[in-house]
Write a protein that holds these residues in place. Structure first.
Motif, mmCIF file in Angstrom:
data_model
loop_
_atom_site.group_PDB
_atom_site.id
_atom_site.type_symbol
_atom_site.label_atom_id
_atom_site.label_comp_id
_atom_site.label_asym_id
_atom_site.label_seq_id
_atom_site.Cartn_x
_atom_site.Cartn_y
_atom_site.Cartn_z
ATOM 1 N N GLU A 48 0.768 -1.429 -0.097
ATOM 2 C CA GLU A 48 0.005 0.074 0.102
ATOM 3 C C GLU A 48 1.031 1.164 0.041
ATOM 4 O O GLU A 48 0.654 2.485 -0.752
ATOM 5 N N LEU A 49 1.933 1.186 0.810
ATOM 6 C CA LEU A 49 2.808 2.519 0.807
ATOM 7 C C LEU A 49 3.565 2.424 -0.608
ATOM 8 O O LEU A 49 3.831 3.733 -0.974
ATOM 9 N N ALA A 50 3.815 1.489 -1.262
ATOM 10 C CA ALA A 50 4.336 1.446 -2.650
ATOM 11 C C ALA A 50 3.396 2.214 -3.519
ATOM 12 O O ALA A 50 3.855 3.129 -4.465
ATOM 13 N N SER A 51 2.045 1.893 -3.446
ATOM 14 C CA SER A 51 0.938 2.314 -4.215
ATOM 15 C C SER A 51 1.255 3.911 -4.127
ATOM 16 O O SER A 51 0.841 4.651 -4.768
ATOM 17 N N LEU A 52 1.020 4.255 -2.979
ATOM 18 C CA LEU A 52 0.784 5.667 -2.392
ATOM 19 C C LEU A 52 2.069 6.430 -2.886
ATOM 20 O O LEU A 52 2.014 7.669 -3.203
ATOM 21 N N THR A 53 3.119 6.040 -2.672
ATOM 22 C CA THR A 53 4.310 6.894 -2.881
ATOM 23 C C THR A 53 5.151 6.972 -4.413
ATOM 24 O O THR A 53 5.927 7.696 -4.686
ATOM 25 N N GLY A 54 4.507 5.696 -4.986
ATOM 26 C CA GLY A 54 5.163 5.508 -6.332
ATOM 27 C C GLY A 54 6.564 4.874 -6.261
ATOM 28 O O GLY A 54 7.317 4.846 -7.431
ATOM 29 N N LEU A 55 6.833 4.411 -5.319
ATOM 30 C CA LEU A 55 8.226 3.520 -4.974
ATOM 31 C C LEU A 55 7.615 2.131 -5.212
ATOM 32 O O LEU A 55 6.515 1.551 -5.307
ATOM 33 N N THR A 56 8.817 1.228 -5.266
ATOM 34 C CA THR A 56 8.531 -0.230 -5.409
ATOM 35 C C THR A 56 8.622 -0.906 -4.088
ATOM 36 O O THR A 56 9.166 -0.228 -3.197
ATOM 37 N N PRO A 57 7.827 -1.957 -3.961
ATOM 38 C CA PRO A 57 7.562 -2.423 -2.540
ATOM 39 C C PRO A 57 9.125 -3.105 -2.105
ATOM 40 O O PRO A 57 9.296 -2.735 -0.783
ATOM 41 N N ASP A 58 9.941 -3.278 -2.788
ATOM 42 C CA ASP A 58 11.372 -3.587 -2.528
ATOM 43 C C ASP A 58 12.228 -2.447 -2.172
ATOM 44 O O ASP A 58 12.655 -2.436 -1.032
ATOM 45 N N HIS A 59 11.955 -1.303 -2.532
ATOM 46 C CA HIS A 59 12.618 0.073 -2.133
ATOM 47 C C HIS A 59 12.082 0.462 -0.801
ATOM 48 O O HIS A 59 12.558 0.676 0.276
ATOM 49 N N ILE A 60 10.573 0.073 -0.474
ATOM 50 C CA ILE A 60 9.905 0.336 0.867
ATOM 51 C C ILE A 60 10.658 -0.606 1.894
ATOM 52 O O ILE A 60 11.249 -0.148 3.025
ATOM 53 N N ARG A 61 10.759 -1.695 1.604
ATOM 54 C CA ARG A 61 11.349 -2.634 2.377
ATOM 55 C C ARG A 61 12.988 -2.429 2.873
ATOM 56 O O ARG A 61 13.155 -2.499 3.839
ATOM 57 N N ARG A 62 13.542 -2.173 2.031
ATOM 58 C CA ARG A 62 15.010 -1.695 2.061
ATOM 59 C C ARG A 62 15.167 -0.338 2.799
ATOM 60 O O ARG A 62 15.894 -0.510 3.637
ATOM 61 N N ALA A 63 14.436 0.341 2.551
ATOM 62 C CA ALA A 63 14.477 1.797 3.367
ATOM 63 C C ALA A 63 13.898 1.783 4.880
ATOM 64 O O ALA A 63 14.313 2.446 5.631
ATOM 65 N N THR A 64 13.292 0.739 4.868
ATOM 66 C CA THR A 64 12.790 0.738 6.305
ATOM 67 C C THR A 64 13.026 -0.663 7.075
ATOM 68 O O THR A 64 12.261 -1.282 8.042
ATOM 69 N N ARG A 65 14.267 -1.318 6.893
ATOM 70 C CA ARG A 65 14.532 -2.396 7.674
ATOM 71 C C ARG A 65 14.443 -2.017 9.308
ATOM 72 O O ARG A 65 15.019 -1.309 9.619
ATOM 73 N N GLY A 66 14.215 -3.120 9.891
ATOM 74 C CA GLY A 66 14.121 -2.941 11.101
ATOM 75 C C GLY A 66 12.745 -2.308 11.759
ATOM 76 O O GLY A 66 12.633 -2.315 13.184
ATOM 77 N N ILE A 67 11.893 -1.798 10.993
ATOM 78 C CA ILE A 67 10.635 -1.328 11.259
ATOM 79 C C ILE A 67 9.449 -2.371 11.357
ATOM 80 O O ILE A 67 9.469 -3.365 10.847
ATOM 81 N N ALA A 68 8.888 -2.243 12.650
ATOM 82 C CA ALA A 68 7.727 -3.507 12.665
ATOM 83 C C ALA A 68 6.875 -3.295 11.897
ATOM 84 O O ALA A 68 6.297 -2.337 11.340
ATOM 85 N N ARG A 69 6.629 -4.570 11.041
ATOM 86 C CA ARG A 69 5.513 -4.291 10.039
ATOM 87 C C ARG A 69 4.179 -5.076 10.647
ATOM 88 O O ARG A 69 4.029 -5.740 11.356
#
Length: 170
Positions: free
Chosen positions: A147-168
């Motif tokens: 959902e974040l990827a859709s809202l930001t225009g980023l890829t889901p992989d970018h979201i995961r890499r940028a937010t490592r260590g954050i509770a999902r």
């Protein structure tokens, strides 16, 4: 005697010591989604401005070379390295001498380069704020990666890499 008691149905019941975070309200979610959409739009505008400023600066560089200014002089005025200045100048082939004075060209190059650097800093600030919103959305379990990827225009992989260590969200 044990300090814990068993339920009469013999089912396991886990009681975490940490307080549970409350689910985000609809209003909180709407605010965050709106902020992410706004930052996506701001980044789009900032990138467009950077493209326009870069094109204008590159034309000024090529025209300055055509008018006889040296690569080193242009490099000093723009903050670009010699190789970049040369590459930009060689990309334009249908230019004619403008007849502008040397100082006017240098002033225009410096001004356009300052505007470009300011636009790039502005885009970086917007990107940093967007990253903070993404982290907030994940920490508060407002949105998942897709959902974040859709809202930001980023890829889901970018979201995961940028937010490592954050509770999902589960």
């Amino acid at each position: 005697m044990p300090t814990h008691t068993r339920s009469t149905t013999a089912r396991y019941s886990y009681r975490a010591r940490a307080p549970r975070t409350e689910a985000p309200t609809h209003v909180e979610r709407a605010k965050l989604v709106h902020a992410l959409a706004l930052h996506r739009q701001l980044l789009s505008h900032a990138s467009s401005a950077i493209r326009n400023l870069t094109a204008g600066r590159n034309e000024l560089i090529a025209q300055a070379v055509e008018d006889g200014l040296g690569f080193a002089t242009i490099s000093a005025a723009t903050g670009e390295n010699l190789r970049t200045v040369r590459t930009i100048a060689l990309a334009y082939d249908d230019l004619h001498p403008s007849g502008l004075p040397r100082q006017a060209q240098l002033a225009a190059l410096k001004t356009k380069s300052r505007e470009l650097r300011a636009a790039e800093r502005h885009r970086e600030q917007i990107t940093e704020r967007r990253e903070a919103l993404i982290v907030m959305a994940l920490r508060n379990h407002v949105c998942d990666d897709l959902e974040l990827a859709s809202l930001t225009g980023l890829t889901p992989d970018h979201i995961r890499r940028a937010t490592r260590g954050i509770a999902r969200p589960a």
